[in-house]
Design a protein around this motif. Structure first.
Motif, PDB file in Angstrom:
ATOM      1  N   TYR A  48       0.831  -1.198   0.000  1.00 44.66           N
ATOM      2  CA  TYR A  48       0.000   0.000   0.000  1.00 44.66           C
ATOM      3  C   TYR A  48       0.869   1.253   0.000  1.00 44.66           C
ATOM      4  N   GLU A  49       0.366   2.288  -0.638  1.00 42.11           N
ATOM      5  CA  GLU A  49       0.933   3.622  -0.483  1.00 42.11           C
ATOM      6  C   GLU A  49       0.364   4.180   0.820  1.00 42.11           C
ATOM      7  N   PRO A  50       1.106   5.036   1.525  1.00 44.00           N
ATOM      8  CA  PRO A  50       0.619   5.542   2.812  1.00 44.00           C
ATOM      9  C   PRO A  50      -0.793   6.134   2.754  1.00 44.00           C
ATOM     10  N   GLU A  51      -1.084   6.906   1.711  1.00 45.42           N
ATOM     11  CA  GLU A  51      -2.411   7.534   1.630  1.00 45.42           C
ATOM     12  C   GLU A  51      -3.523   6.515   1.372  1.00 45.42           C
ATOM     13  N   GLU A  52      -3.184   5.331   0.878  1.00 43.96           N
ATOM     14  CA  GLU A  52      -4.168   4.260   0.692  1.00 43.96           C
ATOM     15  C   GLU A  52      -4.448   3.527   2.002  1.00 43.96           C
ATOM     16  N   LEU A  53      -3.476   3.544   2.894  1.00 39.02           N
ATOM     17  CA  LEU A  53      -3.545   2.724   4.101  1.00 39.02           C
ATOM     18  C   LEU A  53      -4.003   3.499   5.330  1.00 39.02           C
ATOM     19  N   LEU A  54      -3.532   4.723   5.479  1.00 42.47           N
ATOM     20  CA  LEU A  54      -3.722   5.465   6.723  1.00 42.47           C
ATOM     21  C   LEU A  54      -4.776   6.552   6.586  1.00 42.47           C
ATOM     22  N   TYR A  64      -0.955   6.066  14.338  1.00 43.01           N
ATOM     23  CA  TYR A  64      -0.937   4.616  14.536  1.00 43.01           C
ATOM     24  C   TYR A  64       0.396   4.153  15.122  1.00 43.01           C
ATOM     25  N   THR A  65       0.353   3.085  15.905  1.00 45.23           N
ATOM     26  CA  THR A  65       1.583   2.426  16.346  1.00 45.23           C
ATOM     27  C   THR A  65       2.069   1.509  15.221  1.00 45.23           C
ATOM     28  N   ILE A  66       3.290   1.038  15.328  1.00 49.49           N
ATOM     29  CA  ILE A  66       3.819   0.086  14.344  1.00 49.49           C
ATOM     30  C   ILE A  66       2.938  -1.160  14.295  1.00 49.49           C
ATOM     31  N   GLY A  67       2.508  -1.641  15.450  1.00 52.76           N
ATOM     32  CA  GLY A  67       1.642  -2.819  15.481  1.00 52.76           C
ATOM     33  C   GLY A  67       0.330  -2.597  14.744  1.00 52.76           C
ATOM     34  N   GLU A  68      -0.229  -1.410  14.875  1.00 51.97           N
ATOM     35  CA  GLU A  68      -1.479  -1.095  14.177  1.00 51.97           C
ATOM     36  C   GLU A  68      -1.251  -0.981  12.676  1.00 51.97           C
ATOM     37  N   ILE A  69      -0.139  -0.370  12.282  1.00 47.11           N
ATOM     38  CA  ILE A  69       0.198  -0.302  10.856  1.00 47.11           C
ATOM     39  C   ILE A  69       0.414  -1.712  10.311  1.00 47.11           C
ATOM     40  N   ALA A  70       1.061  -2.560  11.080  1.00 43.09           N
ATOM     41  CA  ALA A  70       1.289  -3.945  10.660  1.00 43.09           C
ATOM     42  C   ALA A  70      -0.032  -4.652  10.381  1.00 43.09           C
ATOM     43  N   ARG A  71      -1.007  -4.457  11.239  1.00 44.68           N
ATOM     44  CA  ARG A  71      -2.317  -5.079  11.030  1.00 44.68           C
ATOM     45  C   ARG A  71      -2.975  -4.534   9.760  1.00 44.68           C
ATOM     46  N   LEU A  72      -2.924  -3.217   9.579  1.00 42.88           N
ATOM     47  CA  LEU A  72      -3.511  -2.616   8.380  1.00 42.88           C
ATOM     48  C   LEU A  72      -2.873  -3.168   7.110  1.00 42.88           C
ATOM     49  N   TRP A 130       7.337  -6.865   8.858  1.00 44.84           N
ATOM     50  CA  TRP A 130       6.991  -6.309   7.548  1.00 44.84           C
ATOM     51  C   TRP A 130       6.720  -4.813   7.648  1.00 44.84           C
ATOM     52  N   ALA A 131       6.162  -4.383   8.762  1.00 40.89           N
ATOM     53  CA  ALA A 131       5.739  -2.986   8.908  1.00 40.89           C
ATOM     54  C   ALA A 131       6.915  -2.028   9.086  1.00 40.89           C
ATOM     55  N   VAL A 132       7.931  -2.427   9.811  1.00 39.24           N
ATOM     56  CA  VAL A 132       9.059  -1.524  10.080  1.00 39.24           C
ATOM     57  C   VAL A 132       9.725  -1.054   8.785  1.00 39.24           C
ATOM     58  N   PRO A 133      10.069  -1.948   7.858  1.00 38.59           N
ATOM     59  CA  PRO A 133      10.662  -1.458   6.606  1.00 38.59           C
ATOM     60  C   PRO A 133       9.681  -0.594   5.801  1.00 38.59           C
ATOM     61  N   TRP A 134       8.384  -0.918   5.849  1.00 39.85           N
ATOM     62  CA  TRP A 134       7.390  -0.111   5.137  1.00 39.85           C
ATOM     63  C   TRP A 134       7.404   1.322   5.664  1.00 39.85           C
ATOM     64  N   VAL A 135       7.462   1.471   6.989  1.00 41.51           N
ATOM     65  CA  VAL A 135       7.518   2.809   7.587  1.00 41.51           C
ATOM     66  C   VAL A 135       8.794   3.517   7.148  1.00 41.51           C
ATOM     67  N   ASP A 162       6.530  10.415   3.621  1.00 38.28           N
ATOM     68  CA  ASP A 162       5.081  10.638   3.598  1.00 38.28           C
ATOM     69  C   ASP A 162       4.444  10.533   4.976  1.00 38.28           C
ATOM     70  N   LEU A 163       5.271  10.371   6.018  1.00 33.83           N
ATOM     71  CA  LEU A 163       4.757  10.146   7.366  1.00 33.83           C
ATOM     72  C   LEU A 163       5.237  11.210   8.340  1.00 33.83           C
ATOM     73  N   VAL A 164       4.513  11.332   9.442  1.00 34.58           N
ATOM     74  CA  VAL A 164       4.928  12.153  10.579  1.00 34.58           C
ATOM     75  C   VAL A 164       5.005  11.244  11.800  1.00 34.58           C
ATOM     76  N   VAL A 165       5.760  11.676  12.799  1.00 35.22           N
ATOM     77  CA  VAL A 165       5.920  10.914  14.037  1.00 35.22           C
ATOM     78  C   VAL A 165       5.402  11.757  15.181  1.00 35.22           C
ATOM     79  N   GLY A 166       4.593  11.138  16.040  1.00 39.01           N
ATOM     80  CA  GLY A 166       4.074  11.834  17.211  1.00 39.01           C
ATOM     81  C   GLY A 166       4.833  11.433  18.461  1.00 39.01           C
ATOM     82  N   GLU A 167       5.038  12.388  19.340  1.00 40.79           N
ATOM     83  CA  GLU A 167       5.708  12.128  20.617  1.00 40.79           C
ATOM     84  C   GLU A 167       4.858  11.149  21.434  1.00 40.79           C
ATOM     85  N   PRO A 168       5.457  10.055  21.923  1.00 42.24           N
ATOM     86  CA  PRO A 168       4.700   9.119  22.763  1.00 42.24           C
ATOM     87  C   PRO A 168       4.193   9.817  24.026  1.00 42.24           C
ATOM     88  N   PRO A 169       3.002   9.443  24.495  1.00 42.70           N
ATOM     89  CA  PRO A 169       2.449  10.065  25.699  1.00 42.70           C
ATOM     90  C   PRO A 169       3.357   9.924  26.930  1.00 42.70           C
TER      91      PRO A 169
END
Length: 89
Positions: free
Chosen positions: A17-23, A29-37, A58-63, A69-76
């Motif tokens: 998937y391209e990021p705009e198709e998936l997210l 999303y967390t890496i685990g959530e992206i992996a599921r998607l 699989w998700a880590v290399p995709w990210v 095309d992505l942004v990163v949010g500061e963990p809570p």
């Protein structure tokens, strides 16, 4: 060990998937959530620990490949995972 293609019941194109198709543009999303998607699952789908480890692999290399095309949010908190979202600027 390598295996001949003839040993496989099916061989399919390796398409991701391209990021705009998936997210969703308004969600992080967390890496685990992206992996599921990436597997066609809901981001909160319950998967066993072994399956999660494989799909996260699989998700880590995709990210990384789609980082532009992505942004990163500061963990809570320091104990929480990082969150990734679609760059919309």
């Amino acid at each position: 060990m390598p295996r001949p293609k003839s040993e496989f019941e099916g061989i399919y194109p390796c398409e991701f998937y391209e990021p705009e198709e998936l997210l969703d543009a308004d969600v992080m999303y967390t890496i685990g959530e992206i992996a599921r998607l990436l597997q066609g699952l809901d981001p909160d789908a319950d998967v066993d620990e072994g399956t999660e480890a494989v799909i996260v692999d699989w998700a880590v290399p995709w990210v990384m490949v789609n980082a532009d095309d992505l942004v990163v949010g500061e963990p809570p908190t320091d104990d929480d995972p990082g969150y990734y979202g679609l760059r919309t600027e």
